[in-house]
Design a protein around this motif. Structure first.
Motif, PDB file in Angstrom:
ATOM      1  N   ILE A 275       0.748  -1.103   0.036  1.00  0.00           N
ATOM      2  CA  ILE A 275      -0.045   0.077  -0.003  1.00  0.00           C
ATOM      3  C   ILE A 275       0.886   1.337  -0.061  1.00  0.00           C
ATOM      4  O   ILE A 275       0.440   2.225  -0.981  1.00  0.00           O
ATOM      5  N   ILE A 276       1.970   1.366   0.895  1.00  0.00           N
ATOM      6  CA  ILE A 276       2.904   2.323   0.738  1.00  0.00           C
ATOM      7  C   ILE A 276       3.514   2.238  -0.266  1.00  0.00           C
ATOM      8  O   ILE A 276       3.854   3.701  -0.801  1.00  0.00           O
ATOM      9  N   GLU A 277       4.116   1.481  -1.017  1.00  0.00           N
ATOM     10  CA  GLU A 277       4.547   1.386  -2.241  1.00  0.00           C
ATOM     11  C   GLU A 277       3.763   2.177  -3.250  1.00  0.00           C
ATOM     12  O   GLU A 277       4.405   2.937  -4.190  1.00  0.00           O
ATOM     13  N   PHE A 278       2.619   1.833  -3.303  1.00  0.00           N
ATOM     14  CA  PHE A 278       1.605   2.451  -4.411  1.00  0.00           C
ATOM     15  C   PHE A 278       0.880   3.647  -4.072  1.00  0.00           C
ATOM     16  O   PHE A 278      -0.024   3.963  -4.801  1.00  0.00           O
ATOM     17  N   LEU A 279       1.133   4.264  -3.078  1.00  0.00           N
ATOM     18  CA  LEU A 279       0.220   5.309  -2.634  1.00  0.00           C
ATOM     19  C   LEU A 279       0.541   6.756  -3.376  1.00  0.00           C
ATOM     20  O   LEU A 279       1.869   6.760  -3.885  1.00  0.00           O
ATOM     21  N   PRO A 280      -0.573   7.341  -3.753  1.00  0.00           N
ATOM     22  CA  PRO A 280      -0.259   8.511  -4.724  1.00  0.00           C
ATOM     23  C   PRO A 280       0.851   9.530  -4.076  1.00  0.00           C
ATOM     24  O   PRO A 280       1.372  10.202  -4.814  1.00  0.00           O
ATOM     25  N   ASP A 281       0.606   9.685  -2.709  1.00  0.00           N
ATOM     26  CA  ASP A 281       1.379  10.605  -2.378  1.00  0.00           C
ATOM     27  C   ASP A 281       2.973  10.019  -1.980  1.00  0.00           C
ATOM     28  O   ASP A 281       3.102   8.804  -1.596  1.00  0.00           O
ATOM     29  N   ALA A 282       3.842  10.898  -1.908  1.00  0.00           N
ATOM     30  CA  ALA A 282       5.313  10.354  -1.813  1.00  0.00           C
ATOM     31  C   ALA A 282       5.379  10.041  -0.148  1.00  0.00           C
ATOM     32  O   ALA A 282       5.045  11.073   0.654  1.00  0.00           O
ATOM     33  N   THR A 283       5.912   9.111   0.015  1.00  0.00           N
ATOM     34  CA  THR A 283       5.704   8.415   1.555  1.00  0.00           C
ATOM     35  C   THR A 283       7.104   7.648   1.743  1.00  0.00           C
ATOM     36  O   THR A 283       7.448   6.970   1.036  1.00  0.00           O
ATOM     37  N   GLU A 289      15.527   4.484  15.207  1.00  0.00           N
ATOM     38  CA  GLU A 289      16.770   5.248  15.172  1.00  0.00           C
ATOM     39  C   GLU A 289      16.953   6.263  13.922  1.00  0.00           C
ATOM     40  O   GLU A 289      18.140   6.389  13.391  1.00  0.00           O
ATOM     41  N   LYS A 290      15.847   6.332  13.311  1.00  0.00           N
ATOM     42  CA  LYS A 290      15.697   7.416  12.188  1.00  0.00           C
ATOM     43  C   LYS A 290      16.564   6.655  11.158  1.00  0.00           C
ATOM     44  O   LYS A 290      17.002   7.492  10.077  1.00  0.00           O
ATOM     45  N   ARG A 291      16.394   5.535  10.835  1.00  0.00           N
ATOM     46  CA  ARG A 291      16.953   4.745   9.646  1.00  0.00           C
ATOM     47  C   ARG A 291      15.663   4.527   8.660  1.00  0.00           C
ATOM     48  O   ARG A 291      14.421   4.335   9.196  1.00  0.00           O
ATOM     49  N   VAL A 292      15.682   4.747   7.338  1.00  0.00           N
ATOM     50  CA  VAL A 292      14.762   4.657   6.565  1.00  0.00           C
ATOM     51  C   VAL A 292      14.427   3.316   6.232  1.00  0.00           C
ATOM     52  O   VAL A 292      15.126   2.394   5.805  1.00  0.00           O
ATOM     53  N   THR A 293      13.076   2.819   6.140  1.00  0.00           N
ATOM     54  CA  THR A 293      12.466   1.605   6.275  1.00  0.00           C
ATOM     55  C   THR A 293      11.510   1.393   5.065  1.00  0.00           C
ATOM     56  O   THR A 293      11.140   0.282   4.870  1.00  0.00           O
ATOM     57  N   ALA A 294      10.968   2.524   4.450  1.00  0.00           N
ATOM     58  CA  ALA A 294      10.288   2.294   3.374  1.00  0.00           C
ATOM     59  C   ALA A 294      10.372   3.823   2.753  1.00  0.00           C
ATOM     60  O   ALA A 294      10.501   4.929   3.199  1.00  0.00           O
ATOM     61  N   TRP A 295      10.320   3.621   1.346  1.00  0.00           N
ATOM     62  CA  TRP A 295      10.538   4.542   0.445  1.00  0.00           C
ATOM     63  C   TRP A 295       9.858   4.415  -1.072  1.00  0.00           C
ATOM     64  O   TRP A 295      10.306   3.448  -1.645  1.00  0.00           O
ATOM     65  N   ASN A 296       8.506   4.917  -1.209  1.00  0.00           N
ATOM     66  CA  ASN A 296       7.744   4.384  -2.255  1.00  0.00           C
ATOM     67  C   ASN A 296       8.057   5.207  -3.270  1.00  0.00           C
ATOM     68  O   ASN A 296       8.917   5.640  -3.697  1.00  0.00           O
ATOM     69  N   ARG A 297       7.514   4.388  -4.543  1.00  0.00           N
ATOM     70  CA  ARG A 297       7.775   4.883  -5.963  1.00  0.00           C
ATOM     71  C   ARG A 297       7.548   6.440  -6.094  1.00  0.00           C
ATOM     72  O   ARG A 297       8.142   6.995  -6.850  1.00  0.00           O
ATOM     73  N   SER A 298       6.632   6.888  -5.612  1.00  0.00           N
ATOM     74  CA  SER A 298       6.182   8.455  -5.764  1.00  0.00           C
ATOM     75  C   SER A 298       7.253   9.186  -4.826  1.00  0.00           C
ATOM     76  O   SER A 298       7.724  10.333  -5.786  1.00  0.00           O
ATOM     77  N   SER A 392       4.169  11.750   4.701  1.00  0.00           N
ATOM     78  CA  SER A 392       3.565  11.814   3.473  1.00  0.00           C
ATOM     79  C   SER A 392       3.790  13.233   2.751  1.00  0.00           C
ATOM     80  O   SER A 392       3.469  14.194   3.360  1.00  0.00           O
ATOM     81  N   ILE A 393       4.096  13.138   1.620  1.00  0.00           N
ATOM     82  CA  ILE A 393       4.348  14.447   0.820  1.00  0.00           C
ATOM     83  C   ILE A 393       3.360  14.762  -0.423  1.00  0.00           C
ATOM     84  O   ILE A 393       3.591  13.754  -1.466  1.00  0.00           O
ATOM     85  N   ARG A 394       2.694  15.681  -0.470  1.00  0.00           N
ATOM     86  CA  ARG A 394       1.689  15.832  -1.636  1.00  0.00           C
ATOM     87  C   ARG A 394       2.010  17.103  -2.312  1.00  0.00           C
ATOM     88  O   ARG A 394       2.105  18.132  -1.797  1.00  0.00           O
ATOM     89  N   ASN A 395       2.083  16.980  -3.684  1.00  0.00           N
ATOM     90  CA  ASN A 395       2.240  17.907  -4.635  1.00  0.00           C
ATOM     91  C   ASN A 395       1.056  18.900  -4.659  1.00  0.00           C
ATOM     92  O   ASN A 395      -0.012  18.548  -5.226  1.00  0.00           O
ATOM     93  N   ILE A 396       0.958  20.108  -4.136  1.00  0.00           N
ATOM     94  CA  ILE A 396      -0.127  20.963  -4.392  1.00  0.00           C
ATOM     95  C   ILE A 396       0.189  22.294  -5.145  1.00  0.00           C
ATOM     96  O   ILE A 396      -0.390  23.289  -4.824  1.00  0.00           O
ATOM     97  N   THR A 397       1.006  22.046  -6.007  1.00  0.00           N
ATOM     98  CA  THR A 397       1.347  23.212  -6.677  1.00  0.00           C
ATOM     99  C   THR A 397       0.142  23.679  -7.496  1.00  0.00           C
ATOM    100  O   THR A 397      -0.393  25.037  -7.663  1.00  0.00           O
ATOM    101  N   ASP A 398      -0.243  22.788  -8.483  1.00  0.00           N
ATOM    102  CA  ASP A 398      -1.903  23.022  -8.769  1.00  0.00           C
ATOM    103  C   ASP A 398      -2.845  23.881  -7.826  1.00  0.00           C
ATOM    104  O   ASP A 398      -3.499  24.958  -8.288  1.00  0.00           O
ATOM    105  N   ARG A 399      -3.074  23.203  -6.919  1.00  0.00           N
ATOM    106  CA  ARG A 399      -3.798  23.818  -5.865  1.00  0.00           C
ATOM    107  C   ARG A 399      -3.430  25.123  -5.456  1.00  0.00           C
ATOM    108  O   ARG A 399      -4.254  26.143  -5.256  1.00  0.00           O
ATOM    109  N   LYS A 400      -2.220  25.470  -5.095  1.00  0.00           N
ATOM    110  CA  LYS A 400      -1.757  26.753  -4.698  1.00  0.00           C
ATOM    111  C   LYS A 400      -2.130  27.905  -5.808  1.00  0.00           C
ATOM    112  O   LYS A 400      -2.785  28.916  -5.403  1.00  0.00           O
TER     113      LYS A 400
END
Length: 781
Positions: A275-283, A289-298, A392-400
């Protein structure tokens, strides 16, 4: 003796003889002696107290000494010694069987032996009591173990050193599906899954060799039906006092559900990763220990960093991918507060433990950058311990950009409202004033700065001097209509309107106003507020009053002229008829034709004057106090036109008609003119004439539909003017005033009359009037 400091309470049951009594009295010990002579007295005493020892004669006046046996009180007892005569062995055996602790012979020797008799008896009694207590304790312990063994929720089994099953509790039998008898014929290997037998044998070998005292592991068991289940056995070795291994005690918990849950958890974890992998938002996800355990396609697309290059990395590696440098970012603010770091965001909000922010990221999309909306939340395990975080990071450029356009459009709309010529104001869903334009300032005398943001009907005060619902409040709340105190409220589609005199306007100069109110909707079509516009119609009302007065004067003039012309016209027609009848033989054909023309034109003139009188009298009728049944009026009209309808072989279809507070004579004129015209202009083979009506609130619409020759566009535009007749009226009697009368009646009641084409040919004449019973006195009927 052990009791030399304790007072020994002895009950002596003896009749007449005093040997024992004297012996006890002469004994140098602390003795409390109670002497009774009968069994009854002994029983009475024992009901009240329990002595340390009872000495009782074998024979008493009221029975045998053994009748006291056994002596118990509140679950306790005391030793009893039976005293009898010498050589009576049968009595001694009987006494001991009955529960006596000893049997002694009463003789002179008892004087010497009384101390040892008492001490030995009490010591023997104590030993018996201790032995009995030990036996009771052992029995209780065995019973308790047996109860636990049988009722335990876990399976329990006793295993021999060769793996044979020596004993199994009910739960063990239930888990495996065997009876207890069947299990006792099996060994451990028989109930162990083939794939787990080698490991099981290895662990039991450690127990046999005393390398382990217990083993604790998980394995699969085979059930009688061939199926298997996961169990968690805990096995302990049991050794004797010489440390020789006696057997094993095994306790088994069925962990099939737990194993199934663990499997489901692993599946769910994989699904979550997917689910995380295919979330539309970059996640991305980090651990404690602040190690990265997931980094999805977005996230890969936005940053250009592949998951293979960042998974497992710490030291804020994720911030470098997002900002081009190692520094704390939103996900690092979880659980704390750092205003300096928060200040880097154009928007920052905390809801519970979740953080929200907005900002521009220049490094995204290969340096193109973009406005983003960020959300960071902590992650916890099942015990509530913090194990990491997710962002999660969502691109809101169009919305802005859309928001900027919306703000611009909103400002433009504010400017439009501001410079509208009509006084206009806007309220939100909570009835807070959002806009108050210049025209409203001029009309009300209240500046927008004083009004914008006000609530609780503040906008009504400039108009009515108090807070109360007004027209704008009826939007979505028609139940407030009575509280709004309007005589009449009309509507056109979704817009409602009212016309009223407001004495407080323009510094209490007052003004007639026409106000409209409409609902405002958001982008999803949900109610967002309302807008009201108020137009000063004082000049129009004054003009209307002048026009009405002029019309009244004109009506009076027309009435006077028509009436005065009708007076000389009657004798003219009469003289023409007299000459034609009296001098018909003397006059030639030309003269007779002239007289006929005088008569015909006179009749036309009389009809025209009658119509003009009717037109003049339209505005002079009082409104009825009770509604007029238009169905009855229509029937009366149709009956009156019966011969005309029959001559045309026509049919009039009448549908249900509403009741109106309009004078019956005026309604009769409307229907008589319209139905009469429809019949006169209809062809013999035309379809039926339809008469109907409908009500929408206070507005009533009537129609008469025919299938005759119809009217041209040019004729439709002027057909209601006085003395105007259509092209098809050449051979049809009429003055051209009838439809003018219909139009005048409609306008008198704030309506109008018009004509439309009937589908398939013909004309449909419409008459619209405003019928508001509240404007008129209620019926007293």
């Amino acid at each position: 003796m052990s009791r030399n400091r304790e007072i020994i309470h002895i009950l002596l049951v003896e009749h007449n003889e005093t040997i024992v009594k004297e012996a006890l009295k002469s004994w140098q010990a602390q003795v409390k002696l109670t002497v009774v002579q009968t069994l009854a007295a002994a029983h009475d005493f024992l009901r009240k107290a329990l002595p340390h020892l009872v000495l009782v004669d074998s024979l008493l006046p009221d029975g045998k000494g053994i009748d006291l046996l056994p002596i118990t009180q509140r679950g306790s007892g005391c030793p009893v010694v039976i005293m009898g005569s010498h050589g009576d062995e049968t009595a001694a055996v009987t006494a001991l069987k009955a529960g006596a602790i000893d049997y002694v012979v009463k003789s002179s020797a008892i004087r010497v032996n009384i101390a040892s008799i008492v001490e030995n008896t009490l010591q023997e009694w104590r030993q018996l009591a201790e032995h009995k207590q030990a036996q009771d304790t052992q029995r209780k312990s065995e019973a308790q173990f047996l109860s636990i063994f049988k009722s335990a929720s876990a399976g329990i089994a006793i295993l021999g050193v060769q793996g044979e099953i020596l004993q199994a509790n009910p739960m063990f039998c239930q888990l495996l599906g065997y009876s207890n008898k069947e299990l006792l014929k099996l060994k451990l290997n028989d109930i162990t899954h083939p794939e787990d037998r080698q490991r099981t044998q290895s662990l039991y070998a450690d127990l046999l060799a005393d390398r382990r005292k217990t083993i604790d592991y998980e394995k699969r068991y085979l059930k009688k039906d061939g199926s298997s289940f996961w169990g968690h056995p805990t096995v302990a070795r049991v050794a004797g006092s010489d440390q020789t291994l006696l057997h094993f005690v095994a306790q088994i918990q069925d962990i099939s559900e737990r194993r199934r849950a663990e499997k489901e958890l692993l599946t769910a974890h994989q699904q979550l990763q997917n689910i995380i992998e295919f979330l539309p938002d970059a996640t991305f996800v980090i651990d404690r220990e602040k190690r990265v355990t997931a980094w999805n396609r977005s996230m890969e697309e936005k940053t250009g960093i592949r998951k293979e290059d960042i998974l497992g990395r710490g030291e804020n590696a994720y911030s470098e991918a997002l900002y081009g440098e190692h520094k704390p970012i939103l996900i690092d603010l979880i659980g704390g507060s750092d205003t300096e770091k928060e200040a880097q965001y154009s928007f920052f909000e905390k809801k519970g433990k979740t953080l929200f922010a907005e900002r521009f990221m220049p490094t995204l999309y290969g340096g193109k950058g973009g406005h983003v909306w960020l959300k960071a939340s902590p992650l916890y395990d099942l015990e509530g311990n913090l194990v990491g975080a997710i962002e999660s990071i969502r691109n809101i450029t169009d919305r802005k950009l859309a928001e900027q356009e919306l703000r611009l459009a909103h400002q433009q709309m504010q400017d439009i409202i501001e410079f509208l010529p009509d006084a206009t104001f806007v309220i939100g869903k909570s009835k807070k004033v959002l806009a108050w334009n210049r025209a409203m300032e001029e009309m009300s005398g209240v500046n927008k700065e004083e009004m914008v943001g006000q609530e609780d009907y503040a906008y009504s005060v400039p108009f009515y001097g108090k807070r109360r619902p007004i027209l704008i409040d009826l939007i979505g709340s028609p139940d407030l209509e009575k509280k709004a105190q309007y005589d009449f409220v009309g509507n056109r589609g979704e817009t409602i309107f009212v016309e009223q005199y407001l004495p407080n306007l323009y510094g209490e100069k007052g003004a007639y106003v026409w106000a409209t109110a409409s609902q405002l909707l958001d982008q999803e079509g949900n109610p967002a507020g309302a807008i009201e516009s108020i137009r000063d119609i004082t000049d129009r009302k004054q003009t209307e009053e002048k026009l009405k007065e002029a019309n009244r004067e004109l009506d009076s003039f027309v009435y006077t002229v028509a009436h005065d012309l009708r007076s000389p016209l009657t004798p003219i027609i009469g003289y023409a008829q007299h000459l034609k009848v009296t001098y018909e033989e003397q006059l030639d054909e030309q003269a007779l034709n002239c007289l006929m023309q005088i008569e015909t034109q006179g009749d036309k003139m009389a009809a025209l004057l009658e119509d003009l009188l009717s037109l003049a009298k339209v505005g002079h009728l009082e409104r009825p106090t009770a509604p007029v049944d238009l169905d009855l009026v229509a029937q009366e009209v149709i009956t009156g036109l019966g011969s005309l309808i029959a001559s045309k072989e026509g049919v009039v279809l009448r549908k249900a008609l509403p009741k109106l507070f309009v004078p019956k004579m005026l309604l009769f004129q409307v229907l008589n003119n319209l139905i009469g015209n429809a019949v006169r202009y209809a062809d013999n083979d035309a379809g039926p004439i339809e008469v109907g009506g409908e009500r929408s609130g206070a507005r009533v619409s009537l129609y008469v539909r025919d299938h005759g020759p119809g009217a041209t566009v040019e004729e439709r535009n002027r057909i209601f003017d006085v003395f105007t007749r259509g092209a098809a009226s050449k051979d049809i009697k009429g003055t051209g005033v009838g439809l003018a009368i219909v139009q005048k009646i409609a306008r008198l009641y704030e309506g109008k009359a018009w004509v439309e084409d009937t589908p398939g040919g013909g004309s449909t004449f419409w008459v619209e009037m405003v019928d508001t019973p509240r404007q008129y006195p209620p019926s007293k009927a």
